[in-house]
Write a protein that holds these residues in place. Structure first.
Motif, mmCIF file in Angstrom:
data_model
loop_
_atom_site.group_PDB
_atom_site.id
_atom_site.type_symbol
_atom_site.label_atom_id
_atom_site.label_comp_id
_atom_site.label_asym_id
_atom_site.label_seq_id
_atom_site.Cartn_x
_atom_site.Cartn_y
_atom_site.Cartn_z
ATOM 1 N N GLU A 145 38.897 48.509 47.689
ATOM 2 C CA GLU A 145 38.478 49.890 47.460
ATOM 3 C C GLU A 145 38.146 50.697 48.712
ATOM 4 O O GLU A 145 38.776 51.895 49.006
ATOM 5 C CB GLU A 145 37.481 50.126 46.714
ATOM 6 C CG GLU A 145 37.570 49.506 45.186
ATOM 7 C CD GLU A 145 36.364 49.358 44.215
ATOM 8 O OE1 GLU A 145 35.078 49.713 45.025
ATOM 9 O OE2 GLU A 145 36.377 48.944 43.249
ATOM 10 N N LYS B 10 33.275 34.104 42.012
ATOM 11 C CA LYS B 10 32.827 35.371 41.499
ATOM 12 C C LYS B 10 32.492 36.478 42.714
ATOM 13 O O LYS B 10 32.980 37.693 42.614
ATOM 14 C CB LYS B 10 31.927 35.761 40.450
ATOM 15 C CG LYS B 10 32.391 34.922 39.059
ATOM 16 C CD LYS B 10 31.303 35.039 38.106
ATOM 17 C CE LYS B 10 32.014 34.349 36.877
ATOM 18 N NZ LYS B 10 31.147 34.333 35.781
ATOM 19 N N GLN B 11 31.723 36.034 43.459
ATOM 20 C CA GLN B 11 30.899 36.879 44.587
ATOM 21 C C GLN B 11 32.391 37.220 45.667
ATOM 22 O O GLN B 11 32.661 38.273 46.041
ATOM 23 C CB GLN B 11 30.078 36.123 45.430
ATOM 24 C CG GLN B 11 28.936 36.233 44.794
ATOM 25 C CD GLN B 11 27.533 35.185 45.534
ATOM 26 O OE1 GLN B 11 28.213 34.737 46.616
ATOM 27 N NE2 GLN B 11 26.363 35.461 44.944
ATOM 28 N N ALA C 80 31.593 48.051 52.387
ATOM 29 C CA ALA C 80 32.020 47.167 51.648
ATOM 30 C C ALA C 80 31.716 45.810 51.723
ATOM 31 O O ALA C 80 31.537 45.185 50.597
ATOM 32 C CB ALA C 80 33.649 47.332 51.737
ATOM 33 N N SER D 225 30.058 30.712 40.998
ATOM 34 C CA SER D 225 29.322 32.013 41.251
ATOM 35 C C SER D 225 29.933 32.392 42.492
ATOM 36 O O SER D 225 30.039 33.600 42.819
ATOM 37 C CB SER D 225 27.829 31.855 41.516
ATOM 38 O OG SER D 225 27.172 32.596 41.837
ATOM 39 N N GLN E 96 35.488 37.221 44.669
ATOM 40 C CA GLN E 96 36.411 38.199 44.061
ATOM 41 C C GLN E 96 35.895 39.703 44.153
ATOM 42 O O GLN E 96 36.609 40.612 44.149
ATOM 43 C CB GLN E 96 36.750 37.779 42.588
ATOM 44 C CG GLN E 96 37.547 36.633 42.359
ATOM 45 C CD GLN E 96 37.680 36.162 40.973
ATOM 46 O OE1 GLN E 96 36.904 36.426 40.091
ATOM 47 N NE2 GLN E 96 38.641 35.451 40.737
ATOM 48 N N ALA E 97 34.527 39.988 43.937
ATOM 49 C CA ALA E 97 33.830 41.222 44.031
ATOM 50 C C ALA E 97 34.171 41.609 45.359
ATOM 51 O O ALA E 97 34.205 43.043 45.498
ATOM 52 C CB ALA E 97 32.337 40.950 43.752
ATOM 53 N N MET E 98 33.963 40.795 46.388
ATOM 54 C CA MET E 98 34.053 41.250 47.694
ATOM 55 C C MET E 98 35.639 41.624 47.909
ATOM 56 O O MET E 98 35.634 42.718 48.762
ATOM 57 C CB MET E 98 33.623 40.294 48.665
ATOM 58 C CG MET E 98 33.922 40.433 50.096
ATOM 59 S SD MET E 98 32.966 41.799 51.031
ATOM 60 C CE MET E 98 31.380 40.937 51.009
ATOM 61 N N GLN E 99 36.504 40.933 47.558
ATOM 62 C CA GLN E 99 37.728 41.457 47.735
ATOM 63 C C GLN E 99 38.209 42.598 47.182
ATOM 64 O O GLN E 99 38.891 43.532 47.471
ATOM 65 C CB GLN E 99 38.778 40.389 46.938
ATOM 66 C CG GLN E 99 40.220 40.318 47.408
ATOM 67 C CD GLN E 99 40.920 39.152 46.824
ATOM 68 O OE1 GLN E 99 40.535 38.795 46.012
ATOM 69 N NE2 GLN E 99 42.118 38.975 47.483
ATOM 70 N N GLN E 100 37.610 43.019 45.789
ATOM 71 C CA GLN E 100 37.527 44.317 45.205
ATOM 72 C C GLN E 100 36.839 45.435 45.905
ATOM 73 O O GLN E 100 37.804 46.519 46.135
ATOM 74 C CB GLN E 100 37.134 44.361 44.074
ATOM 75 C CG GLN E 100 36.917 45.641 43.177
ATOM 76 C CD GLN E 100 38.678 45.893 42.836
ATOM 77 O OE1 GLN E 100 39.300 45.198 42.588
ATOM 78 N NE2 GLN E 100 38.870 47.457 42.720
ATOM 79 N N LYS E 101 35.690 45.114 46.461
ATOM 80 C CA LYS E 101 35.167 46.290 47.726
ATOM 81 C C LYS E 101 35.996 46.336 48.784
ATOM 82 O O LYS E 101 35.989 47.830 49.060
ATOM 83 C CB LYS E 101 33.852 45.634 47.905
ATOM 84 C CG LYS E 101 32.734 45.646 46.658
ATOM 85 C CD LYS E 101 31.711 45.315 47.167
ATOM 86 C CE LYS E 101 30.511 45.579 45.874
ATOM 87 N NZ LYS E 101 29.012 45.032 46.534
#
Length: 107
Positions: free
Chosen positions: A20, A9-10, A93, A6, A12-17
């Motif tokens: 962006e 995944k968090q 972000a 988990s 990776q989501a932060m890295q994507q944000k």
């Protein structure tokens, strides 16, 4: 190990944000003004000076020093606005992690 998955995944989501946000920052353009709008400059998100607009009344002989001062002031105005916009995008972000040690800075 479920918590580690988990957490990954968090992350990776932060890295994507953050990626962006960096893309949005690269697309930013802000305008700074001085002299009551007689001088306008546009800065890109990278800090690159993209445009300078001078009122024609400033083109009179002997106005060089005034023009130089107004351009510097307009650039400072645009830089403050750019820094604020960049900080806001990164804050959005990063969410609750904004300002924590280890968070990347773009500027």
């Amino acid at each position: 190990m479920k918590d580690l998955g988990s957490l990954m995944k968090q992350a990776q989501a932060m890295q994507q944000k953050l990626a962006e946000a960096q893309a949005r920052i690269a697309e930013l353009e802000v305008e700074g003004t001085s002299g009551g709008g007689m001088v306008k400059v546009v800065l890109k998100g990278s800090g690159e000076l993209a445009k300078v607009d001078l009122d024609e009344s400033l083109m009179a002989p002997g106005e060089g020093e005034v023009v130089a001062d107004l351009v510097i002031a307009a650039h400072a105005d645009a830089k403050r606005k750019l820094d604020a916009a960049q900080a806001e995008l990164m804050k959005q972000a990063a969410g609750p992690l904004a300002g924590m040690p280890g968070m990347p800075k773009l500027f």
